[in-house]
Write a protein that holds these residues in place. Structure first.
Motif, PDB file in Angstrom:
ATOM      1  N   TRP A   1       0.851  -1.187   0.000  1.00 13.42           N
ATOM      2  CA  TRP A   1       0.000   0.000   0.000  1.00 13.42           C
ATOM      3  C   TRP A   1       0.887   1.237   0.000  1.00 13.42           C
ATOM      4  CZ3 TRP A   1      -2.337   1.821   5.250  1.00 13.42           C
ATOM      5  CH2 TRP A   1      -2.997   3.046   5.083  1.00 13.42           C
ATOM      6  N   VAL A   2       0.717   2.094  -1.000  1.00  8.93           N
ATOM      7  CA  VAL A   2       1.461   3.350  -1.114  1.00  8.93           C
ATOM      8  C   VAL A   2       0.516   4.492  -0.755  1.00  8.93           C
ATOM      9  CG1 VAL A   2       2.698   4.916  -2.656  1.00  8.93           C
ATOM     10  CG2 VAL A   2       3.015   2.437  -2.866  1.00  8.93           C
ATOM     11  N   HIS A   3       0.909   5.304   0.219  1.00  9.21           N
ATOM     12  CA  HIS A   3       0.077   6.416   0.675  1.00  9.21           C
ATOM     13  C   HIS A   3       0.860   7.721   0.586  1.00  9.21           C
ATOM     14  CE1 HIS A   3      -2.881   8.707   2.880  1.00  9.21           C
ATOM     15  NE2 HIS A   3      -1.944   9.127   3.713  1.00  9.21           N
ATOM     16  N   HIS A   4       0.150   8.788   0.196  1.00  8.34           N
ATOM     17  CA  HIS A   4       0.742  10.128   0.164  1.00  8.34           C
ATOM     18  C   HIS A   4      -0.229  11.106   0.809  1.00  8.34           C
ATOM     19  CE1 HIS A   4       2.842  13.698  -1.044  1.00  8.34           C
ATOM     20  NE2 HIS A   4       1.852  14.103  -1.816  1.00  8.34           N
ATOM     21  N   GLY A   5       0.308  11.960   1.681  1.00 15.35           N
ATOM     22  CA  GLY A   5      -0.522  12.956   2.329  1.00 15.35           C
ATOM     23  C   GLY A   5       0.327  14.053   2.942  1.00 15.35           C
ATOM     24  N   SER A   6      -0.236  14.739   3.917  1.00 17.53           N
ATOM     25  CA  SER A   6       0.386  15.894   4.565  1.00 17.53           C
ATOM     26  C   SER A   6       0.977  15.487   5.903  1.00 17.53           C
ATOM     27  CB  SER A   6      -0.683  16.973   4.772  1.00 17.53           C
ATOM     28  OG  SER A   6      -1.620  16.520   5.747  1.00 17.53           O
ATOM     29  N   SER A   7       1.194  16.469   6.776  1.00 19.65           N
ATOM     30  CA  SER A   7       1.694  16.171   8.122  1.00 19.65           C
ATOM     31  C   SER A   7       0.729  15.287   8.895  1.00 19.65           C
ATOM     32  CB  SER A   7       1.931  17.466   8.903  1.00 19.65           C
ATOM     33  OG  SER A   7       0.722  18.201   9.024  1.00 19.65           O
TER      34      SER A   7
ATOM     35  N   LEU B   1       4.631   8.012   1.769  1.00 23.82           N
ATOM     36  CA  LEU B   1       5.306   9.115   1.075  1.00 23.82           C
ATOM     37  C   LEU B   1       4.784  10.477   1.533  1.00 23.82           C
ATOM     38  CD1 LEU B   1       5.414   7.694  -2.579  1.00 23.82           C
ATOM     39  CD2 LEU B   1       7.049   7.376  -0.709  1.00 23.82           C
ATOM     40  N   SER B   2       4.123  10.534   2.669  1.00 22.20           N
ATOM     41  CA  SER B   2       3.550  11.789   3.155  1.00 22.20           C
ATOM     42  C   SER B   2       4.644  12.783   3.515  1.00 22.20           C
ATOM     43  CB  SER B   2       2.654  11.521   4.359  1.00 22.20           C
ATOM     44  OG  SER B   2       1.614  10.642   4.011  1.00 22.20           O
ATOM     45  N   GLN B   3       4.348  14.066   3.280  1.00 24.28           N
ATOM     46  CA  GLN B   3       5.334  15.121   3.482  1.00 24.28           C
ATOM     47  C   GLN B   3       4.705  16.256   4.276  1.00 24.28           C
ATOM     48  OE1 GLN B   3       7.103  16.319  -0.279  1.00 24.28           O
ATOM     49  NE2 GLN B   3       6.665  14.298  -1.142  1.00 24.28           N
TER      50      GLN B   3
ATOM     51  N   ALA C   1       3.579  12.388  -8.144  1.00 18.06           N
ATOM     52  CA  ALA C   1       2.717  11.539  -8.967  1.00 18.06           C
ATOM     53  C   ALA C   1       3.541  10.593  -9.834  1.00 18.06           C
ATOM     54  CB  ALA C   1       1.810  12.407  -9.835  1.00 18.06           C
ATOM     55  N   ARG C   2       4.636  11.094 -10.398  1.00 20.96           N
ATOM     56  CA  ARG C   2       5.482  10.225 -11.234  1.00 20.96           C
ATOM     57  C   ARG C   2       6.179   9.160 -10.392  1.00 20.96           C
ATOM     58  NH1 ARG C   2       6.394  15.241 -13.716  1.00 20.96           N
ATOM     59  NH2 ARG C   2       8.395  15.545 -12.677  1.00 20.96           N
ATOM     60  N   THR C   3       6.536   9.521  -9.161  1.00 16.60           N
ATOM     61  CA  THR C   3       7.139   8.532  -8.258  1.00 16.60           C
ATOM     62  C   THR C   3       6.172   7.382  -8.003  1.00 16.60           C
ATOM     63  OG1 THR C   3       8.583  10.148  -7.174  1.00 16.60           O
ATOM     64  CG2 THR C   3       8.036   8.169  -5.928  1.00 16.60           C
ATOM     65  N   ILE C   4       4.925   7.721  -7.675  1.00 17.66           N
ATOM     66  CA  ILE C   4       3.926   6.680  -7.411  1.00 17.66           C
ATOM     67  C   ILE C   4       3.648   5.879  -8.680  1.00 17.66           C
ATOM     68  CG2 ILE C   4       1.553   6.257  -6.671  1.00 17.66           C
ATOM     69  CD1 ILE C   4       1.763   8.818  -4.972  1.00 17.66           C
ATOM     70  N   ARG C   5       3.572   6.556  -9.808  1.00 18.44           N
ATOM     71  CA  ARG C   5       3.345   5.871 -11.085  1.00 18.44           C
ATOM     72  C   ARG C   5       4.373   4.776 -11.332  1.00 18.44           C
ATOM     73  NH1 ARG C   5       5.117   9.406 -16.007  1.00 18.44           N
ATOM     74  NH2 ARG C   5       7.099   8.806 -15.012  1.00 18.44           N
ATOM     75  N   ASP C   6       5.624   5.045 -10.979  1.00 21.11           N
ATOM     76  CA  ASP C   6       6.729   4.165 -11.358  1.00 21.11           C
ATOM     77  C   ASP C   6       7.089   3.125 -10.313  1.00 21.11           C
ATOM     78  OD1 ASP C   6       6.840   5.633 -13.692  1.00 21.11           O
ATOM     79  OD2 ASP C   6       8.493   6.917 -13.026  1.00 21.11           O
ATOM     80  N   MET C   7       6.423   3.104  -9.167  1.00 23.66           N
ATOM     81  CA  MET C   7       6.798   2.157  -8.117  1.00 23.66           C
ATOM     82  C   MET C   7       5.744   1.056  -8.006  1.00 23.66           C
ATOM     83  SD  MET C   7       6.091   4.612  -4.792  1.00 23.66           S
ATOM     84  CE  MET C   7       6.747   3.430  -3.620  1.00 23.66           C
ATOM     85  N   PRO C   8       6.147  -0.128  -7.546  1.00 27.71           N
ATOM     86  CA  PRO C   8       5.174  -1.201  -7.360  1.00 27.71           C
ATOM     87  C   PRO C   8       4.141  -0.808  -6.314  1.00 27.71           C
ATOM     88  CG  PRO C   8       7.432  -2.033  -7.239  1.00 27.71           C
ATOM     89  CD  PRO C   8       7.522  -0.547  -7.190  1.00 27.71           C
ATOM     90  N   ALA C   9       2.886  -1.095  -6.594  1.00 23.75           N
ATOM     91  CA  ALA C   9       1.812  -0.781  -5.647  1.00 23.75           C
ATOM     92  C   ALA C   9       0.619  -1.670  -5.931  1.00 23.75           C
ATOM     93  CB  ALA C   9       1.421   0.690  -5.736  1.00 23.75           C
ATOM     94  N   ASP C  10       0.079  -2.271  -4.879  1.00 26.57           N
ATOM     95  CA  ASP C  10      -1.165  -3.030  -4.974  1.00 26.57           C
ATOM     96  C   ASP C  10      -2.359  -2.197  -4.547  1.00 26.57           C
ATOM     97  OD1 ASP C  10       0.077  -5.666  -5.627  1.00 26.57           O
ATOM     98  OD2 ASP C  10       0.943  -5.420  -3.632  1.00 26.57           O
ATOM     99  N   LEU C  11      -2.108  -1.175  -3.745  1.00 26.70           N
ATOM    100  CA  LEU C  11      -3.126  -0.282  -3.221  1.00 26.70           C
ATOM    101  C   LEU C  11      -2.519   1.111  -3.156  1.00 26.70           C
ATOM    102  CD1 LEU C  11      -3.967  -2.513  -0.122  1.00 26.70           C
ATOM    103  CD2 LEU C  11      -5.298  -2.466  -2.243  1.00 26.70           C
ATOM    104  N   ILE C  12      -3.309   2.131  -3.433  1.00 33.40           N
ATOM    105  CA  ILE C  12      -2.818   3.516  -3.406  1.00 33.40           C
ATOM    106  C   ILE C  12      -3.864   4.386  -2.722  1.00 33.40           C
ATOM    107  CG2 ILE C  12      -2.100   5.511  -4.794  1.00 33.40           C
ATOM    108  CD1 ILE C  12      -1.363   3.510  -7.024  1.00 33.40           C
ATOM    109  N   SER C  13      -3.413   5.287  -1.872  1.00 28.89           N
ATOM    110  CA  SER C  13      -4.315   6.298  -1.311  1.00 28.89           C
ATOM    111  C   SER C  13      -3.632   7.650  -1.319  1.00 28.89           C
ATOM    112  CB  SER C  13      -4.763   5.917   0.112  1.00 28.89           C
ATOM    113  OG  SER C  13      -3.658   5.762   0.972  1.00 28.89           O
ATOM    114  N   LEU C  14      -4.440   8.675  -1.477  1.00 25.79           N
ATOM    115  CA  LEU C  14      -3.967  10.059  -1.519  1.00 25.79           C
ATOM    116  C   LEU C  14      -4.863  10.879  -0.605  1.00 25.79           C
ATOM    117  CD1 LEU C  14      -3.845  10.333  -5.418  1.00 25.79           C
ATOM    118  CD2 LEU C  14      -1.925   9.749  -3.918  1.00 25.79           C
ATOM    119  N   LYS C  15      -4.258  11.647   0.264  1.00 25.10           N
ATOM    120  CA  LYS C  15      -5.018  12.514   1.160  1.00 25.10           C
ATOM    121  C   LYS C  15      -4.627  13.946   0.837  1.00 25.10           C
ATOM    122  CE  LYS C  15      -6.579  12.529   5.949  1.00 25.10           C
ATOM    123  NZ  LYS C  15      -6.584  13.994   6.144  1.00 25.10           N
ATOM    124  N   ALA C  16      -5.532  14.713   0.254  1.00 31.38           N
ATOM    125  CA  ALA C  16      -5.170  16.008  -0.315  1.00 31.38           C
ATOM    126  C   ALA C  16      -6.063  17.119   0.217  1.00 31.38           C
ATOM    127  CB  ALA C  16      -5.276  15.958  -1.840  1.00 31.38           C
TER     128      ALA C  16
END
Length: 388
Positions: free
Chosen positions: A171-177, A206-208, A219-234
């Motif tokens: 599972w790859v996740h990206h969000g804020s603090s 990958l939250s920052q 977005a390109r980082t997530i595109r190019d990495m293996p992932a079975d599940l993805i979530s984005l908190k924006a």
């Protein structure tokens, strides 16, 4: 005790996408090296070397382990000492086996937030875990989520082997603090790690903190990495820094999703809106910290009619975007962030923005309850269901 190589040996470093060589060892970083060309704000680098979700993984029959690390933590001139360095946590066969406070290493001094910095060099410190059970076992050492940590050495009084595949989905996740979770009580107390443990998956966070800005290089980082599940908190950083208007926000979200879909056309993707934050619900940013230490919004509510963003507007836009796209993307889902922390729980926002450690754990449990059931967006696929 024998020294085990941290690079090129049996130990896997998970959760980091780059390893920078330093004079002391290696520094894990949670974005690929090529991304450094694509931002100017030093805060982006600063949060990507805060190792939220980064852990060393291996098997060993050792009864005692030693880790040498060199941390870097800040200190205002008015403070009596450096900021807390956080915890290192050890898991053995998936169960907690100990936690140690990370030693103070380098100290970055400054007169106040945003002032010139001066580094007081420190030395690596040693963290020991003893009394481990006999026999071969799977070990994870989780680094403090809020403190840049250089890895210097690993020593064991037994054999160290590479980890075995465990069949868990990634599972790859990206969000804020609020996904980076600086305020959590330890690296396994961040809400993504809590949720991953309950869902039987392996999370890459990958939250920052302060930098969840729909940046194309993410977005390109997530595109190019293996992932079975993805979530984005924006949304929270975008409103808090007033970086978009309605006119530009929607196309930026679409572009971010389009890039990810170039590499993961059918992967379950959950788009999440912000949790409750009273200051920004109906008032646009930018924000400031008041004398009471709480966040306050500086924008004009009347500007919403001219395209300024508030959390209310962001939630409406994200829900609309998902509804439009689902006609051709049935694996795209939406979650209102207030289901993780709602308006009745704002007392758990110590500064009006960031949840407490207890609230982060509660958020992780709620996310798992939403995402991982058989009827949830991350429901187990028959071919990838974790083994019992």
């Amino acid at each position: 005790m024998r020294t085990v190589p941290l690079v090129g040996g049996p130990v896997e470093l998970r959760g980091a996408l780059d390893l920078e060589k330093t004079s002391s060892g290696v520094m894990p970083r949670r974005l690929p090296a090529w991304t450094k060309e694509q931002y100017q704000d030093p805060s982006v680098y600063g949060v990507t070397v805060m190792p939220s979700g980064v852990r060393l993984v291996f098997r060993t029959d050792a009864r005692e382990l030693e880790f040498d690390v060199l941390t870097s933590t800040g200190q205002l001139d008015s403070d009596p000492g450096p900021r807390p360095t956080g915890m290192l946590e050890l898991l053995v066969d998936g169960a907690h086996a100990g936690r140690r406070r990370a030693p103070v290493g380098n100290v970055v001094r400054m007169a106040g937030p945003g002032a010139a910095q001066r580094v007081i060099p420190g030395k690596p410190g040693t963290v020991r875990f003893g009394g481990l059970a006999a026999g071969m076992k799977s070990v994870e050492l989780w680094l403090p989520q809020q403190t840049p940590t250089e890895l210097v050495a690993l020593r064991a009084d037994g054999e160290v082997l590479a980890p075995l595949p465990d069949g868990r989905r990634r599972w790859v996740h990206h969000g804020s603090s609020i996904s980076h979770c600086l305020e959590a009580d330890g690296p396994t107390g961040t809400w993504p790690v809590v949720a991953a443990a309950l869902g039987g998956v392996e999370v890459i966070n990958l939250s920052q903190a302060g930098n969840d800005m729909l940046d194309p290089y993410v977005a390109r980082t997530i595109r190019d990495m293996p992932a079975d599940l993805i979530s984005l908190k924006a949304g929270i950083n975008i409103v808090g820094l007033a970086t978009f208007r309605v006119r530009t926000f929607g196309p930026a979200v679409h572009g971010f999703l389009d890039t990810i879909r170039d590499g993961h056309p059918d992967t379950p993707l959950l788009l999440m809106s912000p949790v409750s934050c009273p200051a920004l619900e109906s008032t646009p940013g930018p924000t400031a910290i008041g004398r009471d230490g709480r966040i306050t919004a500086l924008g004009d509510p009347a500007d919403v009619a001219r395209g300024a963003l508030t959390l209310k507007v962001v939630r409406e836009e994200l829900a609309r975007i998902v509804a439009v796209r689902r006609a051709r993307d049935p694996h795209l889902h939406y979650l209102d962030g207030r289901e993780l922390l709602g308006p009745h729980e704002v007392a758990d926002l110590a500064d009006g923005l960031h949840p407490t450690a207890a609230a982060y754990r509660r958020m992780g449990k709620r996310f798992a309850a939403h995402a991982f059931p058989d009827d949830g967006p991350f429901h187990p696929h028959p071919l990838t269901r974790p083994a019992n």
